[in-house]
Design a protein around this motif. Structure first.
Motif, PDB file in Angstrom:
ATOM      1  N   LEU A 178      -6.807   1.633  -3.849  1.00 24.60           N
ATOM      2  CA  LEU A 178      -5.479   1.851  -4.414  1.00 24.60           C
ATOM      3  C   LEU A 178      -5.313   1.080  -5.723  1.00 24.60           C
ATOM      4  N   TRP A 179      -5.757  -0.180  -5.717  1.00 23.52           N
ATOM      5  CA  TRP A 179      -5.658  -0.998  -6.939  1.00 23.52           C
ATOM      6  C   TRP A 179      -6.533  -0.393  -8.044  1.00 23.52           C
ATOM      7  N   ALA A 217      -7.128   2.822  -8.410  1.00 25.49           N
ATOM      8  CA  ALA A 217      -6.407   3.988  -8.932  1.00 25.49           C
ATOM      9  C   ALA A 217      -5.266   3.558  -9.850  1.00 25.49           C
ATOM     10  N   LEU A 218      -4.543   2.515  -9.437  1.00 20.48           N
ATOM     11  CA  LEU A 218      -3.411   2.056 -10.247  1.00 20.48           C
ATOM     12  C   LEU A 218      -3.895   1.426 -11.555  1.00 20.48           C
ATOM     13  N   PHE A 220      -6.633   2.296 -13.050  1.00 20.43           N
ATOM     14  CA  PHE A 220      -7.086   3.440 -13.849  1.00 20.43           C
ATOM     15  C   PHE A 220      -5.889   4.082 -14.568  1.00 20.43           C
ATOM     16  N   MET A 278       0.837  -1.214   0.000  1.00 21.21           N
ATOM     17  CA  MET A 278       0.000   0.000   0.000  1.00 21.21           C
ATOM     18  C   MET A 278       0.867   1.257   0.000  1.00 21.21           C
ATOM     19  N   LEU A 305      -9.210   0.134   1.530  1.00 22.63           N
ATOM     20  CA  LEU A 305      -8.056   0.978   1.222  1.00 22.63           C
ATOM     21  C   LEU A 305      -7.220   0.362   0.105  1.00 22.63           C
ATOM     22  N   ALA A 312      -6.288  -5.774   2.126  1.00 18.97           N
ATOM     23  CA  ALA A 312      -6.428  -4.869   3.280  1.00 18.97           C
ATOM     24  C   ALA A 312      -7.702  -4.043   3.174  1.00 18.97           C
ATOM     25  N   SER A 342       1.150   6.569  -6.790  1.00 19.12           N
ATOM     26  CA  SER A 342      -0.050   7.306  -7.238  1.00 19.12           C
ATOM     27  C   SER A 342       0.068   8.791  -6.892  1.00 19.12           C
TER      28      SER A 342
END
Lengths: 88, 533
Positions: free
Chosen positions: B369-370, B372-373, B375, A68, B365, B362, A75
């Motif tokens: 994140l995945w 966004a990545l 995308f 993360m 969250l 997790a 990001s």
């Protein structure tokens, strides 16, 4: 401490370093016709500092937090570059 | 090297470029659907919520509900059972047996049911093969459609899996070659000359190139991870497992999977009542601290019954443990890795593939994140294809391909959102949602293709498709409400927080599309007039 808390804890110093590296980056400043600055943080130690929290997470076997942290750093690095290009 | 006449070299180059772009468009489709699939469970919960939120997917009484269902299931289908929570928290249970179809392919056939964990009543019951059951799916159909598109592009097995596996490899090649050809990756990682976008064709191309390289550079490690794990999943099912079974198990895939997963217990076909599943669930929960994500029961009501609980990853671990119980006595037997009986490097690596690909290790969250990545990966694919075709826009053939890139690039998200517009009314009626969604998808794809053929300027085509996407996004929460879905106030009272949250995200995405129409952004493509001047 949960994985999310550890991630955020490690992310904060990385973001500060990322900001320093981005704001002083000579190629970015040249391309945006901004005046060059004396680097406050040289690139190589800067990159090492940026990666340090991730190395610590890996060293302590905090794998979800490491993934993360890596994802958020990448990001937010992308987002930061976009924002700095807008500001300019 | 072959010496070819100039016109043949040109033709071959055109074929080479065209095939690469067409492969790239398919890859873009896989990535875009993959981005949606990160939230497949949340999409299913949003599209088909129960009356109120389900706190416990396996409440006390699950055992009784499953036994009630078993009493209605023909004995031939009681060979195996699995159950797990899905859309809205419904407990999906499937009593089945393993068969082989005419082509020797393993098939599961039996009786599936959805159990409401709030009332423990059976909400739906269907009988057939696993494929037929999926085609007639209702509550989970929207999420299933997205997953099927991502995993197989709706192409039948094994060709769909082979295709997506090849596309995964293409993404891997693109990530590695992009890394190798971009010599100043670190030096240019903060460089984005957005201001050049408004300064003629060259400036627009430069800004677009910067935007593409920048997104690609920041996203490189994750592109590699997603491509590698995606290829692994596609090839393992389509090629790896059948090939290994052929070599080592005379083609018997079931025997091979049993051997890989762990040695089967000594067979004992005597009838014996299966122990209390509630007690086993409580014990598994007490040992792990979490509810299992999936439960499998082999040999229902037999002396050799065995129950396996698959648990989600916890704490600082990415791998997911499994607990094995003796089904007849209900006693805990062992904790084992997913593959084999003892921990091994191969098992650990195989176990890592799922969390690395799905980003579900997790909670919300890591999923966000995945998303966004993923995308960013879609943005890299689309901007790369746009750059490639626009740089060659002097040639008519490449202009056609640039049109195709715009059609898929902006038309595909529109068609995917349109499938949700088909889902809600179909779910209310007798129409099968899967069929309605596929028809809607093809219709919208055809309409956007027509627009791509008729509209001369690509910028105008982009604006039209973005406007249609914005309208579709903004209308979706309204349609959900009109088709019987809960309003925000009712959803909040019932603790269905995912419903208003996803509605808000859809509205935000719609507004963002409207903003994109007004703003050319960094991906502004030069017009033909600019290129010619």
């Amino acid at each position: 401490m949960s994985s999310a808390q550890l991630t955020l804890l490690c992310l904060l110093p990385s973001l500060v370093v990322l900001w320093l590296l981005a704001s002083q980056d000579p190629k970015r400043r040249r391309s945006l016709r901004l005046p060059q600055r004396q680097p406050r943080l040289p690139r190589t130690p800067g990159v090492a500092l940026l990666l340090l929290p991730g190395l610590l997470l890996g060293g302590f076997g905090q794998w979800p937090a490491l993934l993360m942290w890596m994802g958020l750093t990448l990001s937010l690095g992308w987002l930061l570059t976009q924002l700095l290009a807008w500001r300019a | 090297m072959l010496r070819l006449p100039q016109h043949q070299t040109k033709t071959l180059l055109a074929i080479h470029g065209w095939s690469a772009v067409l492969l790239g468009l398919l890859l873009y489709a896989v990535i875009v659907t993959g981005v949606a699939c990160v939230f497949a469970r949340e999409i299913a919960d949003w599209s088909s919520p129960l009356e109120r939120a389900v706190d416990d997917p396996y409440p006390r009484g699950t055992d009784m509900a499953l036994r009630r269902l078993a009493a209605t299931v023909p004995a031939q289908y009681q060979e195996e059972l699995f159950f797990y929570p899905r859309a809205g928290g419904r407990l999906y249970a499937f009593f089945h047996r393993h068969e082989q179809d005419a082509g020797g392919k393993p098939v599961e056939r039996g009786v599936a049911a959805e159990i409401d964990p709030l009332s423990l009543q059976i909400l739906a019951r269907r009988e057939g093969s696993a494929d037929a059951l999926q085609r007639s799916e209702r509550s989970n159909a929207l999420a299933d459609f997205m997953v099927e598109m991502h995993v197989r592009l709706h192409v039948p097995d094994p060709y769909g899996l082979l295709l997506t596996g090849v596309l995964g490899l293409a993404m891997l090649v693109a990530a590695v070659s992009g890394f190798l050809i971009h010599r100043h990756l670190l030096r240019e990682i903060f460089t984005l000359r957005r201001w050049r976008a408004q300064r003629g064709a060259d400036g627009a191309l430069l800004a677009s190139r910067d935007a593409h390289v920048l997104a690609g550079s920041w996203n490189l490690p994750f592109s590699f991870i997603l491509a590698f794990t995606g290829s692994y999943f596609s090839f393992a099912s389509a090629f790896g497992i059948p090939a290994m079974a052929m070599v080592a198990f005379k083609g018997d895939q079931e025997a091979m999977i049993t051997a890989i997963v762990g040695h089967p217990a000594q067979e004992d076909r005597r009838m014996q009542a299966t122990a209390d599943l509630d007690a086993m669930l409580a014990d598994a929960r007490a040992r792990s601290g979490v509810a299992p994500s999936f439960v499998q029961l082999e040999h229902w009501q037999r002396a050799d019954a065995r129950v396996t609980f698959f648990l989600p990853a916890q704490g600082s671990q990415l791998s997911s443990p499994t607990y094995v119980y003796d089904g007849a006595s209900g006693a805990f037997v062992q904790e084992k890795p997913v593959l084999g009986l003892r921990p091994s490097l191969g098992g650990a690596l195989a176990d890592l593939m799922a969390p690395l690909h799905f980003g579900n290790f997790a909670g919300l969250l890591s999923k966000a994140l995945w998303f966004a990545l993923g995308f960013a990966a879609a943005y890299v694919a689309l901007s790369g294809l746009q750059l490639w075709t626009q740089r060659r826009a002097e040639s008519r053939a490449w202009r056609r391909l640039a049109r195709a890139v715009h059609w898929v690039g902006y038309g595909l998200p529109l068609a995917l959102i349109a499938t949700a517009h088909a889902y809600f009314p179909a779910r209310q009626s007798e129409v099968l949602p899967q069929e309605a969604m596929m028809q809607m998808f093809l219709l919208v794809a055809a309409l956007s293709a027509l627009a791509a053929l008729l509209i001369r300027e690509l910028a105008q085509l982009r604006r039209l498709l973005l406007l249609a996407t914005a309208v579709a996004l903004l209308g979706l929460p309204v349609l959900r409400l009109l088709c019987g879905g809960p309003g925000w106030w009712r959803a909040l009272q019932a603790q269905l927080y995912g419903v208003p949250a996803l509605d808000l995200l859809l509205l935000a995405a719609g507004i963002w599309c409207l903003w994109l129409i007004r703003s050319p952004g960094t991906l502004r493509m030069p017009s033909l007039r600019e290129l010619r001047s």
